[in-house]
Scaffold this motif. Structure first.
Motif, PDB file in Angstrom:
ATOM      1  N   GLU A  11     -10.163  -6.741   7.362  1.00 59.85           N
ATOM      2  CA  GLU A  11      -9.870  -5.312   7.337  1.00 59.85           C
ATOM      3  C   GLU A  11      -8.780  -4.961   8.345  1.00 59.85           C
ATOM      4  OE1 GLU A  11     -14.192  -3.361   6.029  1.00 59.85           O
ATOM      5  OE2 GLU A  11     -13.681  -3.655   8.156  1.00 59.85           O
ATOM      6  N   ARG A  12      -8.848  -5.562   9.517  1.00 57.39           N
ATOM      7  CA  ARG A  12      -7.846  -5.261  10.546  1.00 57.39           C
ATOM      8  C   ARG A  12      -6.473  -5.746  10.110  1.00 57.39           C
ATOM      9  NH1 ARG A  12      -8.584  -5.748  17.077  1.00 57.39           N
ATOM     10  NH2 ARG A  12      -6.488  -5.023  17.656  1.00 57.39           N
ATOM     11  N   ALA A  13      -6.421  -6.950   9.540  1.00 60.83           N
ATOM     12  CA  ALA A  13      -5.148  -7.478   9.063  1.00 60.83           C
ATOM     13  C   ALA A  13      -4.552  -6.569   7.992  1.00 60.83           C
ATOM     14  CB  ALA A  13      -5.336  -8.895   8.518  1.00 60.83           C
ATOM     15  N   VAL A  14      -5.365  -6.178   7.035  1.00 65.00           N
ATOM     16  CA  VAL A  14      -4.882  -5.320   5.943  1.00 65.00           C
ATOM     17  C   VAL A  14      -4.451  -3.965   6.493  1.00 65.00           C
ATOM     18  CG1 VAL A  14      -5.560  -4.102   3.842  1.00 65.00           C
ATOM     19  CG2 VAL A  14      -6.237  -6.493   4.164  1.00 65.00           C
ATOM     20  N   PHE A  15      -5.237  -3.397   7.390  1.00 65.45           N
ATOM     21  CA  PHE A  15      -4.900  -2.093   7.958  1.00 65.45           C
ATOM     22  C   PHE A  15      -3.569  -2.147   8.705  1.00 65.45           C
ATOM     23  CE2 PHE A  15      -4.861   1.094  11.305  1.00 65.45           C
ATOM     24  CZ  PHE A  15      -5.222   2.250  10.622  1.00 65.45           C
ATOM     25  N   VAL A  16      -3.401  -3.157   9.553  1.00 67.18           N
ATOM     26  CA  VAL A  16      -2.163  -3.279  10.342  1.00 67.18           C
ATOM     27  C   VAL A  16      -0.961  -3.462   9.421  1.00 67.18           C
ATOM     28  CG1 VAL A  16      -0.904  -4.778  11.936  1.00 67.18           C
ATOM     29  CG2 VAL A  16      -3.245  -4.095  12.458  1.00 67.18           C
ATOM     30  N   LEU A  17      -1.061  -4.382   8.469  1.00 67.28           N
ATOM     31  CA  LEU A  17       0.081  -4.670   7.595  1.00 67.28           C
ATOM     32  C   LEU A  17       0.432  -3.469   6.716  1.00 67.28           C
ATOM     33  CD1 LEU A  17      -0.715  -8.341   6.507  1.00 67.28           C
ATOM     34  CD2 LEU A  17       0.920  -7.572   8.233  1.00 67.28           C
ATOM     35  N   ARG A  18      -0.591  -2.780   6.213  1.00 61.70           N
ATOM     36  CA  ARG A  18      -0.316  -1.675   5.287  1.00 61.70           C
ATOM     37  C   ARG A  18       0.022  -0.379   6.021  1.00 61.70           C
ATOM     38  NH1 ARG A  18       2.096  -0.727   0.771  1.00 61.70           N
ATOM     39  NH2 ARG A  18       1.543   1.318  -0.061  1.00 61.70           N
ATOM     40  N   GLU A  19      -0.816   0.015   6.980  1.00 64.36           N
ATOM     41  CA  GLU A  19      -0.671   1.319   7.610  1.00 64.36           C
ATOM     42  C   GLU A  19       0.428   1.350   8.669  1.00 64.36           C
ATOM     43  OE1 GLU A  19      -2.365   4.093   6.636  1.00 64.36           O
ATOM     44  OE2 GLU A  19      -3.111   2.792   5.036  1.00 64.36           O
ATOM     45  N   VAL A  20       0.609   0.249   9.369  1.00 68.91           N
ATOM     46  CA  VAL A  20       1.597   0.233  10.457  1.00 68.91           C
ATOM     47  C   VAL A  20       2.951  -0.267   9.971  1.00 68.91           C
ATOM     48  CG1 VAL A  20       2.123  -0.580  12.788  1.00 68.91           C
ATOM     49  CG2 VAL A  20      -0.267  -0.151  12.125  1.00 68.91           C
ATOM     50  N   PHE A  21       2.942  -1.319   9.152  1.00 73.31           N
ATOM     51  CA  PHE A  21       4.199  -1.958   8.773  1.00 73.31           C
ATOM     52  C   PHE A  21       4.566  -1.771   7.307  1.00 73.31           C
ATOM     53  CE2 PHE A  21       2.590  -4.197  12.496  1.00 73.31           C
ATOM     54  CZ  PHE A  21       3.678  -4.086  13.340  1.00 73.31           C
ATOM     55  N   ASP A  22       3.725  -1.053   6.557  1.00 70.88           N
ATOM     56  CA  ASP A  22       4.026  -0.695   5.170  1.00 70.88           C
ATOM     57  C   ASP A  22       4.363  -1.920   4.321  1.00 70.88           C
ATOM     58  OD1 ASP A  22       4.177   1.198   3.149  1.00 70.88           O
ATOM     59  OD2 ASP A  22       6.349   1.452   3.377  1.00 70.88           O
ATOM     60  N   VAL A  23       3.641  -3.008   4.538  1.00 64.83           N
ATOM     61  CA  VAL A  23       3.814  -4.215   3.729  1.00 64.83           C
ATOM     62  C   VAL A  23       3.197  -3.970   2.358  1.00 64.83           C
ATOM     63  CG1 VAL A  23       3.247  -6.682   3.548  1.00 64.83           C
ATOM     64  CG2 VAL A  23       3.805  -5.679   5.781  1.00 64.83           C
ATOM     65  N   GLY A  24       3.821  -4.481   1.306  1.00 66.41           N
ATOM     66  CA  GLY A  24       3.329  -4.295  -0.048  1.00 66.41           C
ATOM     67  C   GLY A  24       2.010  -5.013  -0.292  1.00 66.41           C
ATOM     68  N   TYR A  25       1.236  -4.501  -1.239  1.00 66.85           N
ATOM     69  CA  TYR A  25      -0.088  -5.071  -1.506  1.00 66.85           C
ATOM     70  C   TYR A  25      -0.006  -6.531  -1.952  1.00 66.85           C
ATOM     71  CZ  TYR A  25      -2.063  -0.380  -1.117  1.00 66.85           C
ATOM     72  OH  TYR A  25      -2.456   0.849  -0.658  1.00 66.85           O
ATOM     73  N   ASP A  26       1.011  -6.887  -2.734  1.00 63.13           N
ATOM     74  CA  ASP A  26       1.131  -8.270  -3.187  1.00 63.13           C
ATOM     75  C   ASP A  26       1.360  -9.212  -2.010  1.00 63.13           C
ATOM     76  OD1 ASP A  26       0.758  -7.445  -5.760  1.00 63.13           O
ATOM     77  OD2 ASP A  26       2.879  -7.570  -6.347  1.00 63.13           O
ATOM     78  N   ASP A  27       2.222  -8.800  -1.069  1.00 57.79           N
ATOM     79  CA  ASP A  27       2.493  -9.645   0.089  1.00 57.79           C
ATOM     80  C   ASP A  27       1.273  -9.724   1.007  1.00 57.79           C
ATOM     81  OD1 ASP A  27       5.113 -10.362  -0.574  1.00 57.79           O
ATOM     82  OD2 ASP A  27       5.943  -8.527   0.291  1.00 57.79           O
ATOM     83  N   ILE A  28       0.547  -8.616   1.147  1.00 61.98           N
ATOM     84  CA  ILE A  28      -0.675  -8.654   1.961  1.00 61.98           C
ATOM     85  C   ILE A  28      -1.699  -9.582   1.308  1.00 61.98           C
ATOM     86  CG2 ILE A  28      -2.603  -7.318   2.886  1.00 61.98           C
ATOM     87  CD1 ILE A  28      -0.778  -4.889   2.970  1.00 61.98           C
ATOM     88  N   ALA A  29      -1.805  -9.503  -0.015  1.00 57.97           N
ATOM     89  CA  ALA A  29      -2.753 -10.360  -0.735  1.00 57.97           C
ATOM     90  C   ALA A  29      -2.472 -11.832  -0.473  1.00 57.97           C
ATOM     91  CB  ALA A  29      -2.682 -10.058  -2.235  1.00 57.97           C
ATOM     92  N   ALA A  30      -1.184 -12.201  -0.465  1.00 53.86           N
ATOM     93  CA  ALA A  30      -0.812 -13.598  -0.192  1.00 53.86           C
ATOM     94  C   ALA A  30      -1.161 -13.975   1.238  1.00 53.86           C
ATOM     95  CB  ALA A  30       0.681 -13.788  -0.451  1.00 53.86           C
ATOM     96  N   ALA A  31      -1.053 -13.001   2.164  1.00 53.62           N
ATOM     97  CA  ALA A  31      -1.308 -13.296   3.576  1.00 53.62           C
ATOM     98  C   ALA A  31      -2.794 -13.479   3.876  1.00 53.62           C
ATOM     99  CB  ALA A  31      -0.730 -12.183   4.451  1.00 53.62           C
ATOM    100  N   VAL A  32      -3.649 -12.698   3.212  1.00 52.40           N
ATOM    101  CA  VAL A  32      -5.080 -12.744   3.520  1.00 52.40           C
ATOM    102  C   VAL A  32      -5.886 -13.486   2.453  1.00 52.40           C
ATOM    103  CG1 VAL A  32      -4.950 -10.607   4.859  1.00 52.40           C
ATOM    104  CG2 VAL A  32      -5.575 -10.498   2.433  1.00 52.40           C
ATOM    105  N   ASP A  33      -5.179 -14.057   1.471  1.00 58.09           N
ATOM    106  CA  ASP A  33      -5.813 -14.861   0.440  1.00 58.09           C
ATOM    107  C   ASP A  33      -6.815 -14.048  -0.383  1.00 58.09           C
ATOM    108  OD1 ASP A  33      -6.107 -17.171  -1.025  1.00 58.09           O
ATOM    109  OD2 ASP A  33      -7.703 -17.988   0.250  1.00 58.09           O
ATOM    110  N   LYS A  34      -6.369 -12.857  -0.807  1.00 57.52           N
ATOM    111  CA  LYS A  34      -7.169 -11.999  -1.676  1.00 57.52           C
ATOM    112  C   LYS A  34      -6.298 -11.555  -2.837  1.00 57.52           C
ATOM    113  CE  LYS A  34     -10.723 -11.610   1.258  1.00 57.52           C
ATOM    114  NZ  LYS A  34     -12.105 -12.091   0.957  1.00 57.52           N
ATOM    115  N   THR A  35      -6.909 -10.968  -3.856  1.00 48.49           N
ATOM    116  CA  THR A  35      -6.119 -10.406  -4.949  1.00 48.49           C
ATOM    117  C   THR A  35      -5.568  -9.044  -4.516  1.00 48.49           C
ATOM    118  OG1 THR A  35      -7.962  -9.205  -5.954  1.00 48.49           O
ATOM    119  CG2 THR A  35      -7.659 -11.517  -6.613  1.00 48.49           C
ATOM    120  N   PRO A  36      -4.453  -8.617  -5.128  1.00 53.12           N
ATOM    121  CA  PRO A  36      -3.929  -7.284  -4.805  1.00 53.12           C
ATOM    122  C   PRO A  36      -4.955  -6.174  -5.019  1.00 53.12           C
ATOM    123  CG  PRO A  36      -2.273  -8.550  -5.981  1.00 53.12           C
ATOM    124  CD  PRO A  36      -3.530  -9.367  -6.017  1.00 53.12           C
TER     125      PRO A  36
END
Length: 298
Positions: free
Chosen positions: A122-147
């Motif tokens: 949750e922290r990884a997703v929150f930081v990447l999305r809310e702070v750095f506006d990383v796209g869901y597909d790229d976050i999914a690849a980073a945390v090994d989850k589906t978009p």
């Protein structure tokens, strides 16, 4: 000028290093661990075939996120054995960080403590999305989850943080004014001066790490915080001096006894009064306040 340009892997890593450090620090709350994560990121990055990398920034963020997640899980064991309250490691930051309001808020002690209550993913997703506006597909690849799963995690994390997020801090000028009033009250030992600038429900969290004296639990209430702080100061046998600085993108105080740094005092201000005080005394956490740390860009 050298005849030999740096190799592409080094150039790309150096270009994004400040961003990668910021991502790791926001996930970990520890500059020392963030630096270790960057070393691990570099070792993996030099083994990557760059011709197969579509977006080098996204790929580097992915490596950094995965290494940070690994580090978060080992840090959890350290925190379980930590003596007293745990606070993030303070960073001396440049003025441009304070000018980026969203980045400064995300790095504040108050919000980083809220992020401590999230799960590692949750922290990884929150930081990447809310702070750095990383796209869901790229976050999914980073945390090994589906978009789709990442969107659900992002929603859950945002809801969790919003429910616990302190009211948005005031302008740096108002914060500085509250700090000045606080500093004067501390240096003169003025209890009424402290009561005037502290909110009735102010919370003081002090982190000594078992090395320096600190309250084992948070102290709540202006009267109790005033007694605790002035009572501790009255026992000092060395001259106290307090100076302004920028910590984690916000105005803060450096506290010295003689010429020795005793701690960093960060705070959260709401409606011109101090609602949160965060005093880091653990010497192991004071190594990144000697020189400012360039962060971002987002």
């Amino acid at each position: 000028m050298s005849d030999h340009a740096a190799d592409p892997a080094t150039e790309s890593f150096v270009a994004h290093r400040n961003l990668l450090f910021t991502v790791a620090y926001e996930m970990l709350g520890s500059a020392a661990d963030a630096e270790d994560v960057l070393q691990e990121t570099w070792l993996r990055w030099v083994g990557v075939d760059l011709e197969r990398v579509r977006d080098q920034r996204a790929y580097l963020v992915r490596i950094t996120t995965r290494q940070s997640l690994n580090r978060l899980r080992t840090m959890a064991r350290r925190k379980e054995a930590y003596v007293g309250s745990w606070l993030p490691e303070p960073l001396l930051t440049t003025p441009d960080v304070a000018e980026d309001v969203e980045l400064a808020e995300s790095m504040s002690m108050a919000l980083m403590l809220v992020m401590e209550t999230l799960t590692p993913t949750e922290r990884a997703v929150f930081v990447l999305r809310e702070v750095f506006d990383v796209g869901y597909d790229d976050i999914a690849a980073a945390v090994d989850k589906t978009p789709v799963a990442v969107r659900q995690i992002a929603h859950r994390a945002r809801k969790h943080v919003d429910a616990r997020r302190p009211r948005r801090s005031v302008s740096p000028r108002t914060t500085r004014a509250a700090l000045e009033s606080f500093r004067q009250a501390i240096e003169t030992g003025d209890p009424q001066g402290l009561l005037d600038v502290l909110a009735p429900d102010v919370v003081l969290i002090s982190d000594g790490g078992g090395v320096k004296q600190a309250s084992p639990r948070p102290i709540t209430g202006a009267d109790k915080v005033t007694r605790f702080m002035l009572g501790g100061l009255s026992k000092l046998d060395r001259p106290l001096s307090v100076s302004f600085t920028l910590i984690n993108g916000s105005p803060a105080l450096l506290v010295h006894l003689d010429d020795e740094l005793d701690g960093v005092l960060a705070l959260h201000v709401t409606d011109s009064r101090i609602t949160g005080l965060y005093y880091v005394r653990n010497p192991e956490k004071l190594t990144h306040v000697a020189s400012d740390k360039p962060l971002g860009p987002r």
